[in-house]
Motif scaffolding. Structure first.
Motif, PDB file in Angstrom:
ATOM      1  N   GLN A 107       0.827  -1.202   0.000  1.00  0.00           N
ATOM      2  CA  GLN A 107       0.000   0.000   0.000  1.00  0.00           C
ATOM      3  C   GLN A 107       0.867   1.260   0.000  1.00  0.00           C
ATOM      4  O   GLN A 107       0.547   2.241  -0.678  1.00  0.00           O
ATOM      5  CB  GLN A 107      -0.922  -0.004   1.231  1.00  0.00           C
ATOM      6  N   LEU A 108       1.955   1.201   0.767  1.00  0.00           N
ATOM      7  CA  LEU A 108       2.876   2.343   0.813  1.00  0.00           C
ATOM      8  C   LEU A 108       3.488   2.587  -0.552  1.00  0.00           C
ATOM      9  O   LEU A 108       3.597   3.733  -1.016  1.00  0.00           O
ATOM     10  CB  LEU A 108       3.947   2.088   1.858  1.00  0.00           C
ATOM     11  N   LEU A 109       3.887   1.500  -1.215  1.00  0.00           N
ATOM     12  CA  LEU A 109       4.493   1.617  -2.532  1.00  0.00           C
ATOM     13  C   LEU A 109       3.493   2.161  -3.556  1.00  0.00           C
ATOM     14  O   LEU A 109       3.853   2.974  -4.418  1.00  0.00           O
ATOM     15  CB  LEU A 109       5.011   0.247  -2.989  1.00  0.00           C
ATOM     16  N   ASP A 110       2.241   1.733  -3.445  1.00  0.00           N
ATOM     17  CA  ASP A 110       1.229   2.164  -4.412  1.00  0.00           C
ATOM     18  C   ASP A 110       0.635   3.516  -4.076  1.00  0.00           C
ATOM     19  O   ASP A 110      -0.245   4.017  -4.781  1.00  0.00           O
ATOM     20  CB  ASP A 110       0.090   1.132  -4.464  1.00  0.00           C
ATOM     21  N   GLY A 111       1.083   4.111  -2.959  1.00  0.00           N
ATOM     22  CA  GLY A 111       0.603   5.446  -2.604  1.00  0.00           C
ATOM     23  C   GLY A 111      -0.744   5.438  -1.942  1.00  0.00           C
ATOM     24  O   GLY A 111      -1.460   6.470  -1.949  1.00  0.00           O
TER      25      GLY A 111
END
Length: 213
Positions: free
Chosen positions: A207-211
């Motif tokens: 989720q962090l990577l996908d914003g």
């Protein structure tokens, strides 16, 4: 239950099938252990924290328990093969032929116990693809290990119920199975919990990577 008396009972055809099946289980154990350790080690190149260290220790304890079953299987295969070959030679059993001894490799593990810590690299390079592959590989390892141990137990009990192999060596393997099955079940439960923690961490990092955080 143990060996009592002076009887040696062998059903050649059933014992032969048992030997072949146990040889197959040895390969399954070795292949399964090699696969999860390789996958776990690959993940360690990019991720090393408390969850990873904890999983390492559980896997290490599991490898010791699985390795003990493996070594007892090796002994059982050797003993059963020797008794089978000698028996049909002495009895001149019709329609049966000696079994060639199978060279079963030693049980090997790359894992070692380690102190659980919390490590942070200056540049944390977590490979989420490796983490996802590892989560699926761990799930498969748990399921495969439980299935293999169950199959070994069922087939060992079956040949005993049929009275197809009555010898001290048969009961020796049964005693070891009794000792380690509970510890393996406990370790599989711990691995499931650790894998769930890994899955949650993966989802948050994704989720962090996908914003999305």
């Amino acid at each position: 239950m143990g060996f009592n008396g002076n009887r040696l009972i062998i059903n050649p055809s059933k014992l032969q099938n048992y030997i072949i099946s146990m040889q197959k289980h040895c390969k399954e154990i070795q292949d399964s252990q090699t696969a999860i350790e390789s996958n776990f080690k690959l993940l360690g190149n990019s991720w090393d924290d408390k969850i990873y260290d904890l999983t390492n220790n559980i896997l290490y304890d599991t490898a010791k328990s699985v390795g003990r079953i493996y070594e007892e299987l090796r002994k059982s295969i050797v003993n059963a093969t020797e008794q089978y070959n000698e028996y049909i030679s002495i009895q001149e059993y019709p329609g049966q032929h000696t079994i060639a001894g199978k060279n079963i490799s030693e049980f090997l593990t790359q894992l070692r116990g380690k102190e659980v810590g919390n490590k942070f690299n200056e540049n944390n390079n977590t490979n989420l693809d490796d983490m996802q592959k590892y989560i699926l590989a761990m799930q498969k390892y748990i399921e495969d290990t439980e299935k293999i141990v169950k199959n070994i137990r069922n087939e060992h009990e079956q040949i005993g119920r049929e009275g197809a192999w009555v010898a001290p060596q048969y009961y020796q393997l049964g005693n070891v199975l009794n000792e380690v099955e509970k510890s393996i079940a406990r370790q599989m439960s711990c691995l499931r919990d650790a894998n769930e923690l890994t899955r949650r961490k993966y989802e948050r990092l994704r989720q962090l990577l996908d914003g999305n955080i």
